[in-house]
Write a protein that holds these residues in place. Sequence first.
Motif, short mmCIF file in Angstrom:
data_model
loop_
_atom_site.label_atom_id
_atom_site.label_comp_id
_atom_site.label_asym_id
_atom_site.label_seq_id
_atom_site.Cartn_x
_atom_site.Cartn_y
_atom_site.Cartn_z
N ALA A 59 26.36 20.61 55.36
CA ALA A 59 26.72 22.05 55.21
C ALA A 59 27.76 22.38 54.33
CB ALA A 59 26.84 22.90 56.31
N VAL A 60 27.56 23.64 53.65
CA VAL A 60 28.70 24.10 52.46
C VAL A 60 29.08 25.25 52.82
CG1 VAL A 60 28.80 24.55 49.91
CG2 VAL A 60 27.08 23.10 50.73
N ALA A 61 30.29 25.37 52.87
CA ALA A 61 31.53 26.43 53.19
C ALA A 61 32.16 26.57 51.91
CB ALA A 61 32.15 26.01 54.22
N LEU A 62 32.48 27.80 51.68
CA LEU A 62 33.58 28.07 50.62
C LEU A 62 34.69 28.90 51.17
CD1 LEU A 62 34.02 28.59 47.33
CD2 LEU A 62 32.81 30.79 47.77
N ALA A 120 30.61 31.75 53.56
CA ALA A 120 31.80 32.01 52.84
C ALA A 120 32.31 33.55 53.57
CB ALA A 120 31.48 32.30 51.39
N ASN A 121 33.85 33.50 53.31
CA ASN A 121 34.48 34.74 53.49
C ASN A 121 35.30 34.87 51.96
OD1 ASN A 121 37.33 36.20 54.33
ND2 ASN A 121 35.36 37.25 55.11
N PRO A 122 34.70 35.21 50.97
CA PRO A 122 35.21 34.91 49.65
C PRO A 122 36.43 35.93 49.29
CG PRO A 122 33.24 36.40 49.40
CD PRO A 122 33.32 35.84 50.58
N GLY A 123 37.28 35.30 48.39
CA GLY A 123 38.41 36.30 47.63
C GLY A 123 38.39 36.04 46.30
N SER A 124 39.40 36.79 45.49
CA SER A 124 39.19 37.11 44.15
C SER A 124 38.89 35.64 43.40
CB SER A 124 40.40 37.52 43.83
OG SER A 124 41.80 36.92 44.24
N THR A 125 39.56 34.43 43.87
CA THR A 125 39.59 33.31 43.20
C THR A 125 38.18 32.53 43.22
OG1 THR A 125 40.42 32.00 45.27
CG2 THR A 125 41.85 32.72 43.46
N GLU A 126 37.20 33.19 43.88
CA GLU A 126 35.89 32.73 43.96
C GLU A 126 34.70 33.69 43.53
OE1 GLU A 126 38.48 31.44 46.26
OE2 GLU A 126 37.67 33.08 47.38
N ILE A 127 35.41 34.69 42.92
CA ILE A 127 34.46 35.71 42.13
C ILE A 127 33.48 35.14 41.04
CG2 ILE A 127 34.15 37.89 41.08
CD1 ILE A 127 34.43 38.13 43.93
N SER A 128 34.29 34.34 40.18
CA SER A 128 33.74 33.72 38.97
C SER A 128 32.40 32.76 39.37
CB SER A 128 34.64 33.14 38.15
OG SER A 128 35.42 32.16 38.81
N PHE A 129 32.65 32.28 40.50
CA PHE A 129 31.32 31.38 41.07
C PHE A 129 30.23 32.11 41.58
CE2 PHE A 129 29.77 28.73 44.68
CZ PHE A 129 29.12 27.92 43.93
N LEU A 130 30.79 33.42 42.27
CA LEU A 130 29.85 33.96 43.16
C LEU A 130 29.04 35.04 42.36
CD1 LEU A 130 31.70 34.27 46.62
CD2 LEU A 130 29.79 32.71 46.03
N PRO A 172 39.83 25.45 40.61
CA PRO A 172 40.72 26.56 39.83
C PRO A 172 39.49 27.71 39.47
CG PRO A 172 41.56 24.61 39.15
CD PRO A 172 40.35 24.11 39.98
N SER A 173 40.04 28.87 39.63
CA SER A 173 38.90 29.91 39.38
C SER A 173 38.27 30.13 37.76
CB SER A 173 39.60 31.47 39.66
OG SER A 173 40.61 31.60 38.67
N GLY A 174 39.36 29.64 37.04
CA GLY A 174 38.73 29.71 35.41
C GLY A 174 37.76 28.54 35.16
N GLY A 191 38.77 27.88 46.70
CA GLY A 191 39.16 28.27 45.54
C GLY A 191 40.81 28.23 45.47
N GLN A 192 41.28 28.35 44.07
CA GLN A 192 42.73 28.15 43.54
C GLN A 192 42.80 29.07 42.38
OE1 GLN A 192 45.46 27.52 43.75
NE2 GLN A 192 45.95 25.40 43.90
N GLN A 193 43.94 29.36 42.31
CA GLN A 193 44.26 30.02 40.93
C GLN A 193 43.86 29.32 39.64
OE1 GLN A 193 45.03 32.39 39.13
NE2 GLN A 193 46.17 33.89 40.25
#
Length: 534
Positions: free
Chosen positions: A65-68, A22-32, A157-159, A97-99
């Motif tokens: 393999a799994v990528a985010l 991964a190279n995550p952003g804000s829409t993935e924080i709730s998963f990570l 979506p992030s929520g 990720g999505q809003q």
Amino acid sequence: MTSVRDATIGTLRRLGVATLYANPGSTEISFLADFPDDLRFVLALHEGSVVGLATGQAIATGAPAVALLHTTAGLGNAVGALATARVNRAPLLVLVGQQDRRHLALEPFLTGKLTGLAGDYPVWVESPARAQDVPGAVARGWHEAVTGRGPALVIVPSGDWQEGMPDSEVVAAPRAITRAAGLDEADIEPVADMLTSASTPVLVSGAGSDEPRTWDALVALAERLRCPVWQEPFGARAGFPQDHPQYAGVLPADRSRLRAALREHDVVVTVGAAAIRQYPFEPGPLVEPGTAVAVVIDDPDEAHRSPADQVILASLPAACERLARRVPARTTPAPEFKSAVGPAPPASGEPLRAGHVLAALASLVSPETIVVEETPSSRPELHRLLPARRPLGFVSAAMGGLGFALPAATGLRMARPDRPVVAVVGDGSAIYGIQALWSAAQYGVGVLFVILANGRYAVMDRLAEGHGDTKPPWPDFSDVNMSWMARSFGCPALRLDTYSELTQVLGDVVPQLAERTDPLLLDVSVAPDPEFHP
């Protein structure tokens, strides 16, 4: 009641996932947030490297393999790497990720128009209708990636991750799929009859044949037929042992030379590839009139676009094993092709060239070594001097876009620590994926990166000259220092300018590659090769 996030992580565990790139952003924080310790999180510094690392793992293991990726920016940055994964037949499960869906209609900041952003390269794209459908979409994406042998995208979506997941919820995906690989004897009869009646048959091995059982079956078939075996042009992997005496080399990538190479043969059977990939365009047929073409393939897309007289669409090892048993053994002498001889060491004052580097490597690498190639102007010489002697011995980017080798070699070594990995890369290619060196250094991945640094896009120079231009409009980039760049990402690096320096370092490093736990980049200054033919 559990959460959608925890249900999805449970799904990943059941599927055998051990690593997330991964190279995550804000829409993935709730998963990570509070990510479980039993799943390895691997950070890459660019989304092309994220997908490249995952592609390397998928090639090494054959499993997804799994990528985010982070919404529009992340998916957009990764499209070229996703295209390469598709053409390389690398199964990937990609979470995008999505809003938050509760205000998607208002198109808030970071909302992505994601469904068609990667075009036709994903084998499947899904935006789950409800949060509770996410775990099932993830499971289905895994199966779709295996069946379609490419990237399957699930947009979340992030929520959704924090929504509740009732224990009674129906998950719209099977827990497991068994894919039958058998075929009847009658299925191989058309091609078996073609080979039996042929006077001068020839085999062409493709990237899809790069698997131990298929290698063994193709060797048995070639030895029964006593025929030469060519490698498909621009193959991303080697489909036949390239140190076998019946191995003839890599077919030319233009039609006139292709016809000349196959002119003496009345039946051509391509195994594990479509018939027959070419570049650049040249008018005329692929083979001479009167030459019959058959294809044995397990990829429907490649089967359907092949200009062949007969196609068997089936499991490759099963089909090749049946052909090897069905075709009668010939008594004519088998062809024998001699191993290539590398250039003599450069004389005093003579520049170091790619062939000198490749010959020095060839004298030291073990048969188990995985060679990852991304050096377009030197690829013909690499094929000639560094034959693949084991399955997975050669890996390249089937798509042709740059930026593959550094992350893919890193992912390959992470997934197969039992195999030494050497990446031979042009400096122009390496610049496209340079961020992967940070991941290799951060996670202790013992790849040897050999950069053939000629300070230019040599293929482009040659192609321009072929059009009569003596001075291309682009400058060279000889001021770019690859070893400095590598060290800035934490990757140890050496700059090598002479043959004696090269052979000394290779002699020290290559025999220890199997045990190496840190990457090393060799920035080798080479003069451009005077001639190049794709």
